[in-house]
Design a protein around this motif. Structure first.
Motif, PDB file in Angstrom:
ATOM      1  N   MET A 198       0.821  -0.957   0.193  1.00 60.12           N
ATOM      2  CA  MET A 198      -0.165   0.204  -0.337  1.00 60.12           C
ATOM      3  C   MET A 198       0.916   1.487   0.125  1.00 60.12           C
ATOM      4  SD  MET A 198      -1.636   0.747   3.811  1.00 60.12           S
ATOM      5  CE  MET A 198      -0.555   1.872   4.437  1.00 60.12           C
ATOM      6  N   ALA A 199       1.630   1.280  -0.359  1.00 57.78           N
ATOM      7  CA  ALA A 199       2.290   2.259  -0.493  1.00 57.78           C
ATOM      8  C   ALA A 199       2.375   3.428  -2.291  1.00 57.78           C
ATOM      9  CB  ALA A 199       4.216   2.281  -1.826  1.00 57.78           C
ATOM     10  N   THR A 200       1.665   3.924  -1.473  1.00 57.74           N
ATOM     11  CA  THR A 200       1.642   5.300  -2.069  1.00 57.74           C
ATOM     12  C   THR A 200       2.181   6.084  -3.009  1.00 57.74           C
ATOM     13  OG1 THR A 200       1.868   8.113  -1.815  1.00 57.74           O
ATOM     14  CG2 THR A 200       3.595   7.965  -1.053  1.00 57.74           C
ATOM     15  N   SER A 201       1.103   7.040  -4.348  1.00 54.90           N
ATOM     16  CA  SER A 201       1.748   6.766  -5.754  1.00 54.90           C
ATOM     17  C   SER A 201       2.370   8.630  -5.976  1.00 54.90           C
ATOM     18  CB  SER A 201       1.522   6.355  -6.576  1.00 54.90           C
ATOM     19  OG  SER A 201      -0.233   6.908  -6.657  1.00 54.90           O
ATOM     20  N   TYR A 202       1.666   9.591  -4.698  1.00 56.72           N
ATOM     21  CA  TYR A 202       2.196  10.535  -4.323  1.00 56.72           C
ATOM     22  C   TYR A 202       3.226  11.051  -4.590  1.00 56.72           C
ATOM     23  CZ  TYR A 202      -2.727  12.195  -3.997  1.00 56.72           C
ATOM     24  OH  TYR A 202      -4.242  12.207  -3.178  1.00 56.72           O
ATOM     25  N   GLY A 203       4.170  11.804  -5.448  1.00 53.83           N
ATOM     26  CA  GLY A 203       5.108  12.551  -5.208  1.00 53.83           C
ATOM     27  C   GLY A 203       5.921  13.326  -4.241  1.00 53.83           C
TER      28      GLY A 203
ATOM     29  N   GLU B  84      -1.341   5.924   6.746  1.00 56.98           N
ATOM     30  CA  GLU B  84      -1.998   5.075   6.585  1.00 56.98           C
ATOM     31  C   GLU B  84      -3.046   5.546   4.928  1.00 56.98           C
ATOM     32  OE1 GLU B  84      -3.997   2.698   8.475  1.00 56.98           O
ATOM     33  OE2 GLU B  84      -5.404   2.350   7.037  1.00 56.98           O
ATOM     34  N   LEU B  85      -3.587   7.188   4.982  1.00 54.00           N
ATOM     35  CA  LEU B  85      -4.902   7.838   4.158  1.00 54.00           C
ATOM     36  C   LEU B  85      -3.592   7.936   3.137  1.00 54.00           C
ATOM     37  CD1 LEU B  85      -6.668   9.834   5.793  1.00 54.00           C
ATOM     38  CD2 LEU B  85      -7.112   8.228   5.025  1.00 54.00           C
ATOM     39  N   LEU B  86      -2.395   8.032   3.616  1.00 52.96           N
ATOM     40  CA  LEU B  86      -0.909   8.405   2.067  1.00 52.96           C
ATOM     41  C   LEU B  86      -1.301   7.119   0.888  1.00 52.96           C
ATOM     42  CD1 LEU B  86       0.927  11.315   3.221  1.00 52.96           C
ATOM     43  CD2 LEU B  86      -0.457  10.866   1.805  1.00 52.96           C
ATOM     44  N   GLY B  87      -0.822   6.243   2.205  1.00 48.41           N
ATOM     45  CA  GLY B  87      -0.906   4.840   1.575  1.00 48.41           C
ATOM     46  C   GLY B  87      -2.088   4.438   0.792  1.00 48.41           C
ATOM     47  N   GLN B  88      -3.063   5.419   1.019  1.00 48.99           N
ATOM     48  CA  GLN B  88      -4.041   4.503   0.411  1.00 48.99           C
ATOM     49  C   GLN B  88      -4.088   5.189  -1.181  1.00 48.99           C
ATOM     50  OE1 GLN B  88      -6.971   4.674   2.830  1.00 48.99           O
ATOM     51  NE2 GLN B  88      -6.516   2.758   4.532  1.00 48.99           N
ATOM     52  N   ASP B  89      -3.606   6.609  -0.932  1.00 48.87           N
ATOM     53  CA  ASP B  89      -3.651   7.221  -2.258  1.00 48.87           C
ATOM     54  C   ASP B  89      -4.778   7.998  -2.397  1.00 48.87           C
ATOM     55  OD1 ASP B  89      -1.278   6.716  -2.925  1.00 48.87           O
ATOM     56  OD2 ASP B  89      -1.936   5.830  -5.126  1.00 48.87           O
ATOM     57  N   ALA B  90      -5.609   8.573  -0.914  1.00 48.16           N
ATOM     58  CA  ALA B  90      -6.230   9.294  -0.352  1.00 48.16           C
ATOM     59  C   ALA B  90      -6.567  10.878  -1.197  1.00 48.16           C
ATOM     60  CB  ALA B  90      -6.762   9.396   1.131  1.00 48.16           C
ATOM     61  N   ALA B  91      -7.182  11.223  -1.270  1.00 47.11           N
ATOM     62  CA  ALA B  91      -7.346  12.679  -1.266  1.00 47.11           C
ATOM     63  C   ALA B  91      -6.339  13.303  -1.273  1.00 47.11           C
ATOM     64  CB  ALA B  91      -8.456  13.248  -2.060  1.00 47.11           C
ATOM     65  N   LEU B  92      -5.376  14.453  -1.050  1.00 49.64           N
ATOM     66  CA  LEU B  92      -4.425  15.106  -0.368  1.00 49.64           C
ATOM     67  C   LEU B  92      -5.621  16.166   0.775  1.00 49.64           C
ATOM     68  CD1 LEU B  92      -2.376  16.042  -2.073  1.00 49.64           C
ATOM     69  CD2 LEU B  92      -1.788  14.229  -0.673  1.00 49.64           C
ATOM     70  N   GLY B  93      -6.395  16.828   0.363  1.00 52.30           N
ATOM     71  CA  GLY B  93      -7.951  17.570   1.274  1.00 52.30           C
ATOM     72  C   GLY B  93      -7.713  16.638   2.654  1.00 52.30           C
TER      73      GLY B  93
END
Lengths: 111, 258
Positions: free
Chosen positions: A1-6, B62-71
């Motif tokens: 569950m790694a982030t794909s955000y930069g 946890e939320l970043l890991g799930q690619d949740a919306a940044l807001g």
């Protein structure tokens, strides 16, 4: 569950979250003398924020993938039940995490 | 410890030591979880330094890991830390004579534990009427700075450890476990139990919704449920509600300011 955000997005979250948290902490310490009390309606709502937010955060991690009996005995749920029991008995993060990890791995080994 | 340090500061440090047993594993998890969720070591430690509030850090990870919306990630951090409004209001009278800069520093290191220990001490001091105002922040800072240092060190160790451990150990699972460790004591009565159950049910039902709407809606509906059950419970128990719930006793008597 790694982030794909930069990196930029992640840092933006860190800075925005940090500034907002600092503003919350500073709020009354800074304003004291002008505003000296949390409004009662807000204080009342805040009482239930931890239970509601933590439950909403944690529940999807333990929700069974299907509504069958077999899906209810996943290693994650065994670990979660062990953690809740430990948290209830000890109210201690260390014991809770230890019990949960032990439950997870024991169940993975046995199931 | 260096005896040149103010005695209040040393007492604050000393009183914090037993708490570290609970703080250290929490900090380790914050470090491990950050790396597991794909944050860089610097970002993970940066999160600890900039936000410095454990539960909200884990939620963000946890939320970043799930690619949740940044807001949604930022909003969740804010909501989890909103309880600090109460701490800020409650401890503000003891910091009012300090300079703006010192007050800002005190605010930055405000945590559940620092608030709880310092308020217990200040309330006792006021009763025995021995406190001198100039020394007041020392005890608080002894507690708060000890927690800050241990939290940062624990995060760094967690980052190093987390990067070295094989995936098969499933260390990322420690994040929901920490949430459970915090959730169980937060469920102390019928209204908070109702708040938790409803929030959990709504969050699970809405797990597939975009922007993590399930989390936000679940939390809001949960809080409303808690208030509603509290209201209904008071009416059911005492007929005409005696003004507020039973845990209002921590309310300090504050005067002035108008």
């Amino acid at each position: 569950m790694a982030t794909s955000y930069g990196p930029l997005s992640v840092w933006a979250v860190i800075v925005a979250g940090g500034l907002a948290t600092f503003a919350i902490r500073l709020s009354f310490i800074h304003l004291f003398g002008r505003v000296d009390k949390v409004p009662p309606w807000l204080e009342r709502a805040l009482v239930y924020v931890p239970a509601a937010v933590l439950a909403a955060l944690v529940a999807p991690d333990f929700a069974p993938e299907s509504a069958t009996l077999a899906a209810l005995v996943s290693p994650e749920i065994v670990g979660g039940v062990a953690a809740v029991a430990a948290a209830w008995r000890t109210e201690d993060v260390l014991w809770t995490v230890a019990a949960g990890m032990a439950g997870l791995h024991l169940a993975r080994f046995l199931l | 410890m260096d005896s040149r340090l103010p005695p209040d500061l040393r007492e604050g440090v000393r009183d914090t030591l037993p708490l570290l047993l609970g703080i250290v594993p929490f900090a380790l998890v914050a470090g491990v979880a950050g790396v597991e969720a794909g944050l860089s070591p610097l970002q993970t430690v940066g999160l600890s330094v900039v936000v410095f509030a454990g539960a909200s850090q884990l939620a963000a990870i946890e939320l970043l890991g799930q690619d949740a919306a940044l807001g949604v990630v930022v909003l969740t951090v804010v909501v989890i830390n909103l309880r600090m409004l109460m701490y800020s209001a409650s401890i503000a009278p003891y910091f009012r004579d300090l300079s703006a800069r010192v007050r800002a520093g005190c605010a930055y290191v405000l945590t559940d534990q620092a608030y709880a220990l310092a308020l217990a001490r200040y309330a006792g001091e006021r009763d025995s009427d021995r406190g001198s105002t100039t020394r007041r922040p020392y005890y608080y800072l002894g507690v708060a700075l000890t927690l800050w240092i241990v939290w940062q060190a624990g995060t760094i160790v967690g980052v190093v450890f987390g990067a070295a451990v094989p995936d098969g150990w499933r260390l990322g699972f420690a994040v929901p476990l920490v949430f459970l460790a915090l959730l169980v004591p937060a469920v102390s009565d019928a209204p908070s139990l109702a708040a938790a159950l409803v929030a959990a049910a709504v969050a699970v039902a809405g797990a597939g919704l975009p922007f993590n709407a399930g989390l936000i809606v679940g939390a809001v509906v949960g809080v409303v449920t808690g208030i509603a059950v509290d209201e209904w419970g008071i009416r059911g128990a005492s007929g005409s509600g005696g003004g507020g719930s039973s845990d209002g006793s921590a309310e300090t008597d504050r005067t002035g300011g108008h």
